[in-house]
Design a protein around this motif. Structure first.
Motif, PDB file in Angstrom:
ATOM      1  N   GLU A  15       2.634  -2.306  -2.409  1.00 13.74           N
ATOM      2  CA  GLU A  15       2.798  -2.922  -3.735  1.00 13.74           C
ATOM      3  C   GLU A  15       2.489  -1.986  -4.903  1.00 13.74           C
ATOM      4  N   GLN A  16       1.463  -1.143  -4.735  1.00 14.13           N
ATOM      5  CA  GLN A  16       1.063  -0.288  -5.860  1.00 14.13           C
ATOM      6  C   GLN A  16       1.753   1.071  -5.850  1.00 14.13           C
ATOM      7  N   LEU A  17       2.165   1.523  -4.666  1.00 14.02           N
ATOM      8  CA  LEU A  17       2.769   2.863  -4.580  1.00 14.02           C
ATOM      9  C   LEU A  17       4.280   2.806  -4.344  1.00 14.02           C
ATOM     10  N   LYS A  19       6.502   0.351  -4.305  1.00 16.29           N
ATOM     11  CA  LYS A  19       7.282  -0.434  -5.287  1.00 16.29           C
ATOM     12  C   LYS A  19       7.354   0.235  -6.657  1.00 16.29           C
ATOM     13  N   ARG A  20       6.436   1.173  -6.921  1.00 15.00           N
ATOM     14  CA  ARG A  20       6.468   1.890  -8.206  1.00 15.00           C
ATOM     15  C   ARG A  20       7.142   3.249  -8.086  1.00 15.00           C
ATOM     16  N   ILE A  22       6.761   5.749  -5.548  1.00 15.54           N
ATOM     17  CA  ILE A  22       6.183   6.845  -4.761  1.00 15.54           C
ATOM     18  C   ILE A  22       6.910   6.875  -3.410  1.00 15.54           C
ATOM     19  N   TYR A  49      -9.270  -1.744  -3.090  1.00 13.39           N
ATOM     20  CA  TYR A  49      -7.808  -1.634  -3.178  1.00 13.39           C
ATOM     21  C   TYR A  49      -7.234  -2.358  -4.389  1.00 13.39           C
ATOM     22  N   ASP A  51      -5.922  -2.610  -8.221  1.00 18.28           N
ATOM     23  CA  ASP A  51      -5.007  -1.728  -8.943  1.00 18.28           C
ATOM     24  C   ASP A  51      -5.672  -1.193 -10.212  1.00 18.28           C
ATOM     25  N   GLN A  64      -7.418   5.165 -10.322  1.00 22.73           N
ATOM     26  CA  GLN A  64      -6.454   4.168  -9.833  1.00 22.73           C
ATOM     27  C   GLN A  64      -5.587   4.804  -8.739  1.00 22.73           C
ATOM     28  N   TYR A  66      -2.533   4.470  -7.768  1.00 24.86           N
ATOM     29  CA  TYR A  66      -1.192   4.859  -8.201  1.00 24.86           C
ATOM     30  C   TYR A  66      -1.197   6.200  -8.945  1.00 24.86           C
ATOM     31  N   ALA A  69      -1.659   9.013  -6.583  1.00 25.12           N
ATOM     32  CA  ALA A  69      -0.409   9.217  -5.847  1.00 25.12           C
ATOM     33  C   ALA A  69       0.616   9.972  -6.687  1.00 25.12           C
ATOM     34  N   VAL A  70       0.720   9.625  -7.967  1.00 19.45           N
ATOM     35  CA  VAL A  70       1.649  10.316  -8.879  1.00 19.45           C
ATOM     36  C   VAL A  70       1.294  11.810  -8.941  1.00 19.45           C
TER      37      VAL A  70
END
Length: 216
Positions: A15-17, A19-20, A22, A49, A51, A64, A66, A69-70
């Motif tokens: 959901e956080q990675l 779907k955005r 990654i 976990y 967000d 965060q 996400y 990950a970015v």
């Protein structure tokens, strides 16, 4: 009933990675493996976990998921790479890096955090991470050059020593901007002629990078 951290971790990745946007498989695999709850203080584990950033020791934060990950995706790390991280914090990003890269060198200026992170990372079985207490704005010359440099604190500009310690073709990902305000994530690539190319990513908010070649 205890918290099902494994289920929450899978959910966070989807959901956080994913779907955005990654989609780097090595990055996603690292996030699936590393248990973020291990890097949070006891009273904050239930938010492992969520967000958003969370408080850790010494008034610092764990970023965060996400945003981490970015930053990792932007570095385009390969399995044979040597990576320098500035701002160890809890050790979470160092663990993620260690799942992807061959060698990880991480610097933390706050002794309490450096000691805790080193102990935890050893306990979790990471043998490819070296932790140093010191000024991250000056890098870590002993093991340079690095294929990638991840800066987990905001600087007013890119410290020259970090550029000097980067391999040709390597990348630095660093938040640049005003202290205690919103910054912009920058990706710095070192070209073959020694010049650098900069690309801007999203707006972020990080604790300041304190050091001789950064905020005082």
């Amino acid at each position: 009933m205890g918290i099902d951290f494994e289920q929450l971790r899978k959910q966070m990745v989807e959901e956080q990675l994913v779907k955005r946007g990654i989609d780097d498989e090595l990055v996603l695999e690292a996030f699936k493996k590393v248990k973020r709850e291990k890097f949070l203080p006891e009273n904050n584990k239930k938010y492992a976990y969520a967000d958003g950033a969370q408080l850790i020791a010494a008034g610092q934060t764990i970023s965060q998921p996400y945003i981490v990950a970015v930053m990792l995706e932007a570095l385009e790390i390969e399995k044979t790479d040597s990576v320098l991280e500035i701002g160890t914090g809890s050790g979470y990003a160092a663990a993620l890096l260690a799942e992807i890269a061959a060698e990880v060198y991480t610097i933390e200026r706050i002794e309490e955090l450096a000691v805790q992170a080193e102990e935890l990372l050893k306990k979790l079985g990471y043998q490819n991470i070296k932790v140093k207490l010191g000024d991250g704005s000056l890098g870590w010359e002993e093991f340079a050059p690095y294929d990638s440099i991840l800066v987990s604190a905001a600087a007013p500009y890119v410290p020259q020593k970090l550029i000097d310690q980067l391999s040709v073709g390597g990348k630095i990902v660093i938040p640049v901007g005003e202290r205690n305000k919103v910054q912009r994530l920058k990706v710095i690539t070192k070209k073959f002629n020694g010049k650098i190319k900069a690309k801007e990513l999203e707006y972020v908010r990080f604790v300041p990078l304190i050091g001789k070649d950064s905020w005082r």
